[in-house]
Write a protein that holds these residues in place. Structure first.
Motif, mmCIF file in Angstrom:
data_model
loop_
_atom_site.group_PDB
_atom_site.id
_atom_site.type_symbol
_atom_site.label_atom_id
_atom_site.label_comp_id
_atom_site.label_asym_id
_atom_site.label_seq_id
_atom_site.Cartn_x
_atom_site.Cartn_y
_atom_site.Cartn_z
ATOM 1 N N ALA A 6 0.738 -1.271 -0.027
ATOM 2 C CA ALA A 6 -0.054 0.147 -0.066
ATOM 3 C C ALA A 6 1.067 1.426 0.076
ATOM 4 O O ALA A 6 0.701 2.316 -0.790
ATOM 5 C CB ALA A 6 -0.790 -0.077 1.196
ATOM 6 N N GLN A 7 1.905 1.138 0.753
ATOM 7 C CA GLN A 7 2.857 2.525 0.907
ATOM 8 C C GLN A 7 3.634 2.518 -0.556
ATOM 9 O O GLN A 7 3.727 3.769 -1.076
ATOM 10 C CB GLN A 7 3.825 2.073 1.819
ATOM 11 N N GLN A 8 3.715 1.535 -1.158
ATOM 12 C CA GLN A 8 4.687 1.599 -2.604
ATOM 13 C C GLN A 8 3.565 2.250 -3.624
ATOM 14 O O GLN A 8 3.869 2.910 -4.663
ATOM 15 C CB GLN A 8 5.067 0.462 -2.971
ATOM 16 N N GLU A 9 2.200 1.721 -3.299
ATOM 17 C CA GLU A 9 1.011 2.217 -4.367
ATOM 18 C C GLU A 9 1.052 3.735 -3.861
ATOM 19 O O GLU A 9 0.742 4.479 -4.865
ATOM 20 C CB GLU A 9 -0.035 1.303 -4.034
ATOM 21 N N ARG A 10 1.084 4.230 -2.548
ATOM 22 C CA ARG A 10 0.967 5.588 -2.518
ATOM 23 C C ARG A 10 2.025 6.384 -3.163
ATOM 24 O O ARG A 10 1.754 7.476 -3.692
ATOM 25 C CB ARG A 10 0.817 5.778 -0.897
ATOM 26 N N VAL A 11 3.181 5.959 -3.058
ATOM 27 C CA VAL A 11 4.169 6.667 -3.646
ATOM 28 C C VAL A 11 3.968 6.611 -5.084
ATOM 29 O O VAL A 11 4.408 7.717 -5.779
ATOM 30 C CB VAL A 11 5.496 5.777 -3.358
#
Length: 450
Positions: free
Chosen positions: A197-202
């Motif tokens: 999810a964090q990578q997707e947010r980035v």
């Protein structure tokens, strides 16, 4: 010797029964078979008396089996050997099922996960007790009541009880290990999901920067280029270009702050503070510059005081900002009334616009569907997060109204109250409409009730 069991895993309680009920049932199951068989084995008074004494001692020992497994085993074995030796000396026999509680004690030793040293000591102690009992039996009992193969036949299966207990303990240990592994895998899966999810947010932040920020930068650059050639522009265009440049720079700054939140490193502070009530007059002026007729009635105490919580200020600012944007999008050319007042422990904000003008309707520049985007959803989430209430919907005249009430501590009085809208606002014909300021000298509690 104090015997404390060293359990590596807790015993799972599969049946929702209290411990006293489980202990009582176990004692009955262990003692009743010998009582039922004693009448057919030896029905004399001495036989019944010895069996009763053995049952009392064994029952007390079984109730303490969890605290001292090895000691309970030795006590039960000593009681059994003693009653057998005494009975044999008086030519009385006990039922062979009298050894059943001893099997329970051996199972308890195996399932309580004693270390090897204590297990060996308990078994050696039991062997000494059996040897001593056998020697005493040979010395005191008649030949036909002396220990023989029948005694060995009764005692031989008892080690199987220990083996079953050890197998049960091993099964519990394996089950606990599996549960721990499953929990670890679940935590690892959750961590992977969070990382994904964090990578997707980035990734989203990067795409938003590439698309929106680039377009905003070009908009500001072109607006500044037009401002540099202001002498060649008509008078009515200069304020529009200035407002466009200011709005573009502000939107770019807020977008950078939003993208910074979506980044991996969340310890970077925003480069500029979030807007609040003090920035509301500037927002209204930019709306008027863009051509929207705005009639504002805002309590000046709210724009001048710093006592209002920052989340409340940001929420009020965003409500007015989104409402003005929706009015320009869905009802261009219509008048907008903005009201922000402080009540007793509350702040009420209301933005209402008139229906689109016939000219705009004829030119088909009005977008259909009030609240079709995420603006109203965002406003509702902000208000509900602060424990407030938001009401939105069309008016009977064909316009649209947004009404929000937030529960806060009333701000302190600053001495005067002025209209946050400019003294000269632009009307539909390009003229100006003056609204005089109204000074007040009321006490804070009187203003809060107003």
């Amino acid at each position: 010797m104090t015997d404390v069991p060293m359990t590596d895993t807790p015993t799972p309680r599969r049946i929702g029964l209290p411990a006293c009920a489980v202990d009582g049932g176990l004692v009955l199951l262990a003692l009743c078979p010998a009582v039922l068989m004693q009448a057919s084995t030896d029905g004399t008074a001495l036989g019944w008396g010895l069996l009763a004494a053995l049952d009392i001692v064994t029952a007390a020992a079984l109730l303490l089996r969890r605290r001292a497994p090895a000691a309970v085993f030795l006590v039960a074995l000593c009681a059994l050997v003693t009653t057998i030796v005494i009975g044999a000396a008086h030519e009385t026999r006990l039922s062979s099922l009298a050894a059943l509680p001893l099997g329970v004690c051996l199972y308890n030793i195996g399932s309580r996960s004693l270390d090897g040293r204590r297990t060996v000591l308990a078994l050696l102690g039991g062997a000494v007790v059996v040897a001593a009992g056998t020697w005493a039996n040979l010395l005191t009992a008649p030949p036909d009541h002396q220990a023989g193969p029948d005694v060995l036949a009764v005692l031989a299966p008892l080690p199987l009880a220990w083996a079953l207990g050890n197998a049960a303990r091993t099964h519990r240990a394996q089950h606990s290990a599996v549960v721990r592994r499953v929990d670890a895998m679940a935590r690892e899966q959750e961590l992977r999901e969070q990382q994904a999810a964090q990578q997707e947010r980035v990734r989203i932040a990067g795409e938003m920067h590439d698309v929106v920020a680039h377009s905003l930068t070009l908009l500001v650059v072109r607006a500044e280029a037009l401002r540099a050639r202001g002498a060649e522009l008509p008078d009515w265009a200069r304020p529009q270009i200035d407002g466009l440049a200011v709005a573009g720079r502000q939107a770019g700054g807020e977008l950078r702050d939003l993208l910074r939140v979506l980044r991996v490193h969340d310890d970077d502070a925003p480069l500029q503070p979030m807007p609040g009530m003090a920035d509301l007059p500037e927002l209204l002026d930019r709306g008027r510059t863009a051509g929207t007729r705005i009639d504002a009635d805002v309590d000046a105490r709210l724009t001048a005081s710093q006592d209002l919580p920052r989340p409340v200020q940001l929420t009020l600012y965003r409500i007015v900002q989104e409402s003005l944007t929706n009015a320009r999008r869905h009802a261009p050319g219509s008048a907008v009334r903005v009201t922000v007042h402080a009540g007793t422990g509350t702040v009420h904000c209301e933005v209402e616009n008139n229906p689109p003008t016939p000219t705009e309707l004829a030119s088909k520049q009005v977008e259909d569907g009030w609240g079709a985007g995420l603006g109203l959803i965002s406003m509702r989430e902000r208000v509900e997060a602060l424990g407030g209430r938001l009401d939105t919907g069309p008016t009977p005249q064909g316009g649209f109204k947004v009404s929000a009430t937030l529960t806060v501590t009333p701000p302190t009085d600053t001495g005067t109250t002025t209209d946050t809208s400019s003294d000269a606002s632009t009307d539909a014909d390009g003229g100006t409409t003056s609204r005089p300021t109204t000074p007040t000298h009321e006490r804070p509690q009187d203003i809060a009730r107003a």
